[in-house]
Design an enzyme around this catalytic site. Structure first.
Site, PDB file in Angstrom:
ATOM      1  N   HIS A 165       5.769   6.788  -0.470  1.00 22.68           N
ATOM      2  CA  HIS A 165       6.378   5.466  -0.673  1.00 22.68           C
ATOM      3  C   HIS A 165       7.606   5.545  -1.577  1.00 22.68           C
ATOM      4  O   HIS A 165       7.655   6.306  -2.541  1.00 22.68           O
ATOM      5  CB  HIS A 165       5.371   4.413  -1.141  1.00 22.68           C
ATOM      6  CG  HIS A 165       4.804   4.599  -2.515  1.00 22.68           C
ATOM      7  ND1 HIS A 165       5.372   4.048  -3.636  1.00 22.68           N
ATOM      8  CD2 HIS A 165       3.700   5.228  -2.948  1.00 22.68           C
ATOM      9  CE1 HIS A 165       4.626   4.341  -4.688  1.00 22.68           C
ATOM     10  NE2 HIS A 165       3.605   5.068  -4.303  1.00 22.68           N
ATOM     11  N   ASP A 202       4.863   8.147  -9.640  1.00 23.19           N
ATOM     12  CA  ASP A 202       4.437   7.209  -8.577  1.00 23.19           C
ATOM     13  C   ASP A 202       5.625   6.354  -8.130  1.00 23.19           C
ATOM     14  O   ASP A 202       5.825   5.281  -8.625  1.00 23.19           O
ATOM     15  CB  ASP A 202       3.301   6.337  -9.131  1.00 23.19           C
ATOM     16  CG  ASP A 202       2.661   5.459  -8.085  1.00 23.19           C
ATOM     17  OD1 ASP A 202       2.943   5.637  -6.890  1.00 23.19           O
ATOM     18  OD2 ASP A 202       1.873   4.559  -8.478  1.00 23.19           O
ATOM     19  N   GLU A 227       4.805  -0.196  -0.686  1.00 21.34           N
ATOM     20  CA  GLU A 227       3.426   0.342  -0.736  1.00 21.34           C
ATOM     21  C   GLU A 227       2.639  -0.305  -1.865  1.00 21.34           C
ATOM     22  O   GLU A 227       1.461  -0.623  -1.727  1.00 21.34           O
ATOM     23  CB  GLU A 227       3.475   1.869  -0.931  1.00 21.34           C
ATOM     24  CG  GLU A 227       2.106   2.545  -0.877  1.00 21.34           C
ATOM     25  CD  GLU A 227       1.400   2.683  -2.224  1.00 21.34           C
ATOM     26  OE1 GLU A 227       0.236   3.091  -2.248  1.00 21.34           O
ATOM     27  OE2 GLU A 227       2.017   2.352  -3.268  1.00 21.34           O
ATOM     28  N   GLU A 228       3.319  -0.483  -3.009  1.00 22.59           N
ATOM     29  CA  GLU A 228       2.627  -0.911  -4.229  1.00 22.59           C
ATOM     30  C   GLU A 228       2.043  -2.322  -4.144  1.00 22.59           C
ATOM     31  O   GLU A 228       1.279  -2.732  -5.015  1.00 22.59           O
ATOM     32  CB  GLU A 228       3.591  -0.841  -5.431  1.00 22.59           C
ATOM     33  CG  GLU A 228       4.095   0.559  -5.765  1.00 22.59           C
ATOM     34  CD  GLU A 228       3.030   1.451  -6.391  1.00 22.59           C
ATOM     35  OE1 GLU A 228       1.854   1.059  -6.423  1.00 22.59           O
ATOM     36  OE2 GLU A 228       3.397   2.546  -6.841  1.00 22.59           O
ATOM     37  N   ASP A 288       2.048  11.125  -2.322  1.00 15.45           N
ATOM     38  CA  ASP A 288       2.121  10.049  -3.310  1.00 15.45           C
ATOM     39  C   ASP A 288       1.535  10.587  -4.610  1.00 15.45           C
ATOM     40  O   ASP A 288       0.316  10.681  -4.755  1.00 15.45           O
ATOM     41  CB  ASP A 288       1.332   8.831  -2.805  1.00 15.45           C
ATOM     42  CG  ASP A 288       1.438   7.651  -3.763  1.00 15.45           C
ATOM     43  OD1 ASP A 288       2.104   7.786  -4.801  1.00 15.45           O
ATOM     44  OD2 ASP A 288       0.836   6.597  -3.464  1.00 15.45           O
ATOM     45  N   HIS A 313       2.472   2.813 -12.971  1.00 14.11           N
ATOM     46  CA  HIS A 313       2.615   1.344 -12.956  1.00 14.11           C
ATOM     47  C   HIS A 313       3.003   0.793 -14.320  1.00 14.11           C
ATOM     48  O   HIS A 313       2.784  -0.384 -14.600  1.00 14.11           O
ATOM     49  CB  HIS A 313       1.339   0.646 -12.451  1.00 14.11           C
ATOM     50  CG  HIS A 313       0.932   1.109 -11.077  1.00 14.11           C
ATOM     51  ND1 HIS A 313      -0.274   0.766 -10.499  1.00 14.11           N
ATOM     52  CD2 HIS A 313       1.575   1.875 -10.164  1.00 14.11           C
ATOM     53  CE1 HIS A 313      -0.361   1.313  -9.297  1.00 14.11           C
ATOM     54  NE2 HIS A 313       0.754   1.990  -9.067  1.00 14.11           N
TER      55      HIS A 313
HETATM   56  N1  BES Z   1      -0.086   6.236  -6.078  1.00 11.87           N
HETATM   57  C1  BES Z   1      -0.975   5.122  -6.082  1.00 11.87           C
HETATM   58  C2  BES Z   1      -2.360   5.472  -5.583  1.00 11.87           C
HETATM   59  C3  BES Z   1      -3.187   6.332  -6.507  1.00 11.87           C
HETATM   60  C4  BES Z   1      -3.282   6.056  -7.856  1.00 11.87           C
HETATM   61  C5  BES Z   1      -3.919   7.358  -5.970  1.00 11.87           C
HETATM   62  C6  BES Z   1      -4.071   6.859  -8.678  1.00 11.87           C
HETATM   63  C7  BES Z   1      -4.724   8.141  -6.771  1.00 11.87           C
HETATM   64  C8  BES Z   1      -4.787   7.892  -8.135  1.00 11.87           C
HETATM   65  C9  BES Z   1      -0.412   4.006  -5.197  1.00 11.87           C
HETATM   66  O1  BES Z   1       0.965   3.847  -5.345  1.00 11.87           O
HETATM   67  C10 BES Z   1      -1.043   2.708  -5.583  1.00 11.87           C
HETATM   68  O2  BES Z   1      -0.799   2.243  -6.658  1.00 11.87           O
HETATM   69  N2  BES Z   1      -1.905   2.172  -4.719  1.00 11.87           N
HETATM   70  C11 BES Z   1      -2.581   0.932  -4.994  1.00 11.87           C
HETATM   71  C12 BES Z   1      -3.326   0.439  -3.780  1.00 11.87           C
HETATM   72  C13 BES Z   1      -2.506  -0.315  -2.787  1.00 11.87           C
HETATM   73  C14 BES Z   1      -3.396  -0.802  -1.668  1.00 11.87           C
HETATM   74  C15 BES Z   1      -1.728  -1.447  -3.394  1.00 11.87           C
HETATM   75  C16 BES Z   1      -3.621   1.130  -6.072  1.00 11.87           C
HETATM   76  O3  BES Z   1      -4.158   2.232  -6.205  1.00 11.87           O
HETATM   77  O4  BES Z   1      -3.926   0.159  -6.752  1.00 11.87           O
HETATM   78 ZN    ZN Z   2       1.253   3.003  -7.298  1.00 11.24          ZN
END
Ligand code: BES
Ligand code: ZN
Length: 393
Positions: free
Chosen positions: A203, A222, A256-257, A284, A361
């Site tokens: 992303h 990220d 994506e976020e 990612d 984040h």
């Molecule tokens: N990179 C993260 C996902 C992640 C975080 C994987 C920590 C493994 C460990 C991704 O950008 C993200 O923040 N995903 C969201 C979910 C999405 C459906 C909005 C999340 O994890 O909250």
């Molecule tokens: Zn993220």
């Protein structure tokens, strides 16, 4: 009609008398916990995708809801249906997902060492690091922001410059209907099987803070790291004038976020268009080395088991670092969009789930807070390069 369950228990607690029984789909883990507490033994009608069809009375449903909240401290875990047929359909309609995880989509032999080894040896930590710095210098890459749009254009321009001598390569912005940030798609048209597509993506957006858009969101790990890892793989492939037999696409997903929005758009359009996607890799977070004894961790959930095993062998053959498996526990990134649409996907990740970077984040997700160099990410650029060359042959 499906209904989320919290409401259901309320609806029925008012009418427990001659309550008709109801058809539900229940998560198997939840089911195993509530079965001992129910008056009669619950008959399981049909089971698939980690969930089962059961028929419960209103009182039992109330108990189910109670156990989920009080004992399991969670929500959801079951869905009400109007008929047994509808409940069974709810599970089988996820057949797409079942297929995406279990089916074998390609020949996973590894025999391209002559091509792969020189390319892998050319991966440079410094150029990955430089790209991470450039991306994290945008104040935010938030999907609704102006700098979010500009950062996608910057990725497009960077990839296009790497491919400037190739007339079989194009780089395009993919506009989405509901927000301004575009996704980026680079395509190397396959020389022999152009209809079969191998995808490496990550992303392009970032986020920070509760409302996401306002403050600084450097998103170095990220996911400037994933985009920069992909950029390095592209750089090496172009420098070697690499020409795949299958079509190869590199994708930077928008938004994506905020719920995998960009990848959902793209993966569902590919399904609608009947595209043949042979394999998808999601990058990612490749920057922060959180697990001492494992360098590359393959997420085992929402991914294709056979392709994951193939990746493990590729790591052994070409990257030569310790690897293992972990699980997100939910559809944590864009690979889940591909899986949901029936395509085989994998997600090699920087650490085990519990050892991940705690600064993502936030304004603290910087290169410095991940160690100050891109050595860890370089392993993933080697993996991505080898994956493409071994799969797009
Ligand atoms: N990179 C993260 C996902 C992640 C975080 C994987 C920590 C493994 C460990 C991704 O950008 C993200 O923040 N995903 C969201 C979910 C999405 C459906 C909005 C999340 O994890 O909250
Ligand atoms: Zn993220």
């Amino acid at each position: 009609m499906k209904k989320a369950l919290g409401l259901l228990a309320l609806t029925f607690s008012a009418a427990t008398m001659a309550a008709p029984s109801q058809w539900l789909t229940v998560d198997n883990e939840v089911l195993s916990k509530i079965r001992p507490k129910l008056n009669k033994s619950v008959q399981i009608g049909f089971s698939s995708q980690g969930a089962s069809v059961v028929n419960l009375t209103a009182a039992e449903i109330e108990q189910l809801s109670h156990v989920i909240h009080e004992d399991l401290h969670r929500c959801g875990g079951f869905v009400q249906h109007d008929s047994e047929e509808e409940a069974v359909n709810a599970l089988t309609s996820q057949g797409e997902m079942y297929f995406a995880k279990r089916a074998i989509f390609a020949d996973y032999t590894i025999d391209q060492g002559q091509l792969v080894r020189p390319m892998v040896s050319q991966v440079q930590e410094k150029s990955i690091r430089d790209m991470i710095i450039k991306l994290s210098t945008f104040k935010t890459r938030y999907y609704k922001s102006q700098t979010g749009v500009e950062s996608s254009q910057f990725i497009r321009d960077t990839w296009a410059a790497l491919a400037k001598n190739r007339n079989d390569v194009k780089v395009e912005l993919y506009q989405h209907k509901n927000w301004p940030q575009p996704s980026i798609i680079m395509t190397i048209v396959g020389s022999e099987r152009p209809d079969e597509i191998v995808i490496v993506g990550g992303h392009a957006d970032s986020i920070a803070g509760f409302f996401g858009g306002g403050g600084s969101a450097p998103g170095a790990d990220d996911n400037a790291s994933g985009i920069s890892t992909i950029t390095e793989a592209i750089k090496v492939m172009m420098a070697n004038n690499y020409k795949p037999k299958r079509t190869v696409q590199f994708i930077g997903y928008a938004a994506e976020e905020v719920g995998l929005l960009g990848s959902k758009d793209i993966a569902s359009a590919y399904k609608q268009g009947g595209k043949q996607v042979v394999g998808v890799m999601q990058l990612d977070m490749t920057l922060f080395k959180g697990t001492v004894d494992k360098d590359i961790v393959l997420m085992a959930d929402y991914t294709n088991a056979a392709q994951n095993e193939f990746l493990g062998r590729i790591v052994d053959e070409y990257v030569k670092v310790p690897w293992g498996y972990s699980r997100c526990g939910y559809g944590c990134s864009d690979h889940a969009s591909w899986t949901a649409n029936g395509f085989p996907a994998s997600m090699p990740f920087e650490s085990a789930m519990n050892d991940g970077n705690k600064n993502i984040h936030t304004v603290r997700d910087t290169l410095e807070s991940s160690g100050g160099d891109a050595k860890h990410a370089a392993k993933f650029a080697k993996l991505a390069t080898a994956f493409v060359v071994e799969l797009a042959k």
